[in-house]
Design a protein around this motif. Structure first.
Motif, PDB file in Angstrom:
ATOM      1  N   ARG A   1      68.782 -14.667  16.173  1.00  0.00           N
ATOM      2  CA  ARG A   1      69.401 -13.333  15.673  1.00  0.00           C
ATOM      3  C   ARG A   1      68.808 -12.135  16.110  1.00  0.00           C
ATOM      4  O   ARG A   1      69.369 -11.215  16.319  1.00  0.00           O
ATOM      5  CB  ARG A   1      69.768 -13.663  14.274  1.00  0.00           C
ATOM      6  CG  ARG A   1      70.500 -14.453  13.728  1.00  0.00           C
ATOM      7  CD  ARG A   1      70.849 -14.561  12.029  1.00  0.00           C
ATOM      8  NE  ARG A   1      70.006 -14.934  11.630  1.00  0.00           N
ATOM      9  CZ  ARG A   1      69.824 -16.238  11.053  1.00  0.00           C
ATOM     10  NH1 ARG A   1      70.597 -17.207  11.546  1.00  0.00           N
ATOM     11  NH2 ARG A   1      68.803 -16.870  10.252  1.00  0.00           N
ATOM     12  N   TRP A   2      67.433 -12.381  16.049  1.00  0.00           N
ATOM     13  CA  TRP A   2      66.688 -11.050  16.601  1.00  0.00           C
ATOM     14  C   TRP A   2      66.867 -10.682  17.994  1.00  0.00           C
ATOM     15  O   TRP A   2      67.086  -9.524  18.237  1.00  0.00           O
ATOM     16  CB  TRP A   2      65.178 -11.230  16.259  1.00  0.00           C
ATOM     17  CG  TRP A   2      64.328 -10.361  16.878  1.00  0.00           C
ATOM     18  CD1 TRP A   2      63.859  -9.060  16.406  1.00  0.00           C
ATOM     19  CD2 TRP A   2      63.636 -10.448  18.183  1.00  0.00           C
ATOM     20  NE1 TRP A   2      63.113  -8.227  17.247  1.00  0.00           N
ATOM     21  CE2 TRP A   2      62.891  -9.029  18.525  1.00  0.00           C
ATOM     22  CE3 TRP A   2      63.433 -11.449  19.000  1.00  0.00           C
ATOM     23  CZ2 TRP A   2      61.926  -8.913  19.433  1.00  0.00           C
ATOM     24  CZ3 TRP A   2      62.692 -11.204  20.266  1.00  0.00           C
ATOM     25  CH2 TRP A   2      62.100 -10.035  20.423  1.00  0.00           C
ATOM     26  N   ALA A   3      66.953 -11.790  18.729  1.00  0.00           N
ATOM     27  CA  ALA A   3      66.956 -11.679  20.372  1.00  0.00           C
ATOM     28  C   ALA A   3      68.204 -11.153  20.567  1.00  0.00           C
ATOM     29  O   ALA A   3      68.493 -10.446  21.506  1.00  0.00           O
ATOM     30  CB  ALA A   3      66.931 -13.101  20.997  1.00  0.00           C
ATOM     31  N   ALA A   4      69.121 -11.543  19.851  1.00  0.00           N
ATOM     32  CA  ALA A   4      70.698 -10.952  20.064  1.00  0.00           C
ATOM     33  C   ALA A   4      70.786  -9.537  19.705  1.00  0.00           C
ATOM     34  O   ALA A   4      71.992  -8.804  20.417  1.00  0.00           O
ATOM     35  CB  ALA A   4      71.752 -11.658  19.169  1.00  0.00           C
ATOM     36  N   THR A   5      70.112  -9.030  19.302  1.00  0.00           N
ATOM     37  CA  THR A   5      69.959  -7.590  19.095  1.00  0.00           C
ATOM     38  C   THR A   5      69.471  -6.556  20.240  1.00  0.00           C
ATOM     39  O   THR A   5      69.645  -5.354  20.164  1.00  0.00           O
ATOM     40  CB  THR A   5      69.470  -6.908  17.686  1.00  0.00           C
ATOM     41  OG1 THR A   5      67.978  -7.110  17.814  1.00  0.00           O
ATOM     42  CG2 THR A   5      69.933  -7.761  16.503  1.00  0.00           C
ATOM     43  N   LEU A   6      68.788  -7.434  21.198  1.00  0.00           N
ATOM     44  CA  LEU A   6      67.943  -6.741  22.260  1.00  0.00           C
ATOM     45  C   LEU A   6      68.638  -5.990  23.108  1.00  0.00           C
ATOM     46  O   LEU A   6      68.232  -5.081  23.862  1.00  0.00           O
ATOM     47  CB  LEU A   6      66.804  -7.654  22.691  1.00  0.00           C
ATOM     48  CG  LEU A   6      65.849  -7.998  21.906  1.00  0.00           C
ATOM     49  CD1 LEU A   6      64.836  -9.059  22.215  1.00  0.00           C
ATOM     50  CD2 LEU A   6      64.961  -7.291  21.033  1.00  0.00           C
ATOM     51  N   GLY A   7      69.717  -6.503  23.476  1.00  0.00           N
ATOM     52  CA  GLY A   7      70.726  -5.974  24.688  1.00  0.00           C
ATOM     53  C   GLY A   7      69.800  -6.338  26.100  1.00  0.00           C
ATOM     54  O   GLY A   7      70.099  -5.645  26.988  1.00  0.00           O
TER      55      GLY A   7
END
Length: 323
Positions: free
Chosen positions: A160-166
């Motif tokens: 979920r964190w990685a999905a916010t990185l773009g």
């Protein structure tokens, strides 16, 4: 495509006790194809889930999970040695996000990694510093061990964190499948060996390191001659596990206890929790399609040796198997 996954067995015995050339060629083709797919994806960040074998983590402080803010590989069994390209600020942000999600993970600014982390980076990316890497340790040998549930929740939080990185994020899982090499257990050793497991083994003298290497090599040679010398490989379990990953049925593993897994497939099979975490992270990006599944029991490497890739899918792709 913003995420990609590859999970691969590792083995310290590669190049030391090898199977027939035809098997080596087969494995080389699998790895080369995976490397090409990863190169085509062109990751901007790698999140590597890997275990340790009493080379970087010991009983002085043994976390279930640890996220590296900086890390270096020790080069055991002839694998690559040196620092990894860990993006510290991103790793710190990842660790904070995981804790906010209710998953307890330690952090390390001097993470020491062994072949379990170095080998997949070398085989799949060409080196330790080719792409920024956040290493995530999952304890797979030192009891008490984390459960499948906790490993899955860790992966979900990181995903979920990685999905916010773009960013284009590659999730790597390293370890397994069924196997039980001669790893010492604290409850069964004493004296110097117990002291090594409690922390003094962090920087082994060269002669002890070599003796340890030769002990594993000898165990593999004996296992090839007599499969009763170690816990047998379990191709049936390995196939079932790979199918669960393919079909997105990760939560079904929650019911498998640590004792049951050890009995089924060997005490070092807990390394497959790195695969579960990686797939759980990918699932945070949405439905996925698994592909390029490979498996072969290789006694020379004391391993049920496997490889699998996966990527998120759009609704138009109509995946055969999806989370």
């Amino acid at each position: 495509m913003s995420a990609y996954l590859h999970c691969l067995s590792h083995t310290p015995l590669m190049g030391h006790v090898d199977p027939a050339q035809a098997v080596l060629d087969e494995v080389d083709e699998v790895i080369a194809a995976a490397r090409q797919r990863i190169a085509a994806f062109d990751p901007e960040l790698v999140i590597l889930f890997s275990p340790d074998h009493y080379n970087g983590f010991f009983y002085d402080v043994m976390p279930s999970f640890c996220i590296g803010m900086a890390a270096h590989a020790i080069g055991d069994f002839g694998t690559l040695a040196g620092p990894l390209a860990v993006p510290q600020a991103l790793a710190e942000d990842c660790a904070a996000a995981v804790l906010e999600e209710g998953v307890d993970s330690a952090v390390s600014y001097r993470m020491q990694l062994d072949h379990g982390a170095a080998q997949p980076l070398e085989l799949l990316l060409g080196g330790l510093r080719e792409v920024p890497v956040i290493p995530v340790f999952i304890n797979a040998v030192a009891t008490p061990l984390p459960s499948f549930t906790r490993a899955r929740l860790l992966g979900e939080a990181i995903g979920r964190w990685a999905a916010t990185l773009g960013k284009r994020v590659l999730f790597l899982g390293s370890g397994g499948l069924s196997h039980q090499p001669p790893v010492p257990e604290l409850a069964k050793v004493e004296g110097l060996m117990a002291d090594r497991l409690k922390g003094s083994g962090r920087y082994l003298p060269a002669d002890e390191r070599e003796a340890r290497t030769q002990r594993v090599i000898l165990a593999a040679q004996r296992f090839v001659e007599d499969p009763h010398t170690l816990h047998p490989l379990n191709p049936e379990w390995d196939a079932h596990f790979l199918t669960l990953l393919e079909q997105g049925r990760l939560s079904e593993l929650d019911a498998v206890s640590n004792a049951e897994l050890s009995s089924l497939a060997g005490k070092s099979t807990h390394e497959i929790k790195t695969w579960v975490a990686a797939f759980a992270a990918l699932a945070s990006f949405g439905p996925y399609q698994a592909s390029d599944r490979y498996y072969r029991p290789i006694p020379e490497w004391i391993a049920g040796y496997g490889s699998i890739s996966a990527h998120p899918v759009s609704p138009l792709e109509n995946p055969r198997r999806a989370v």
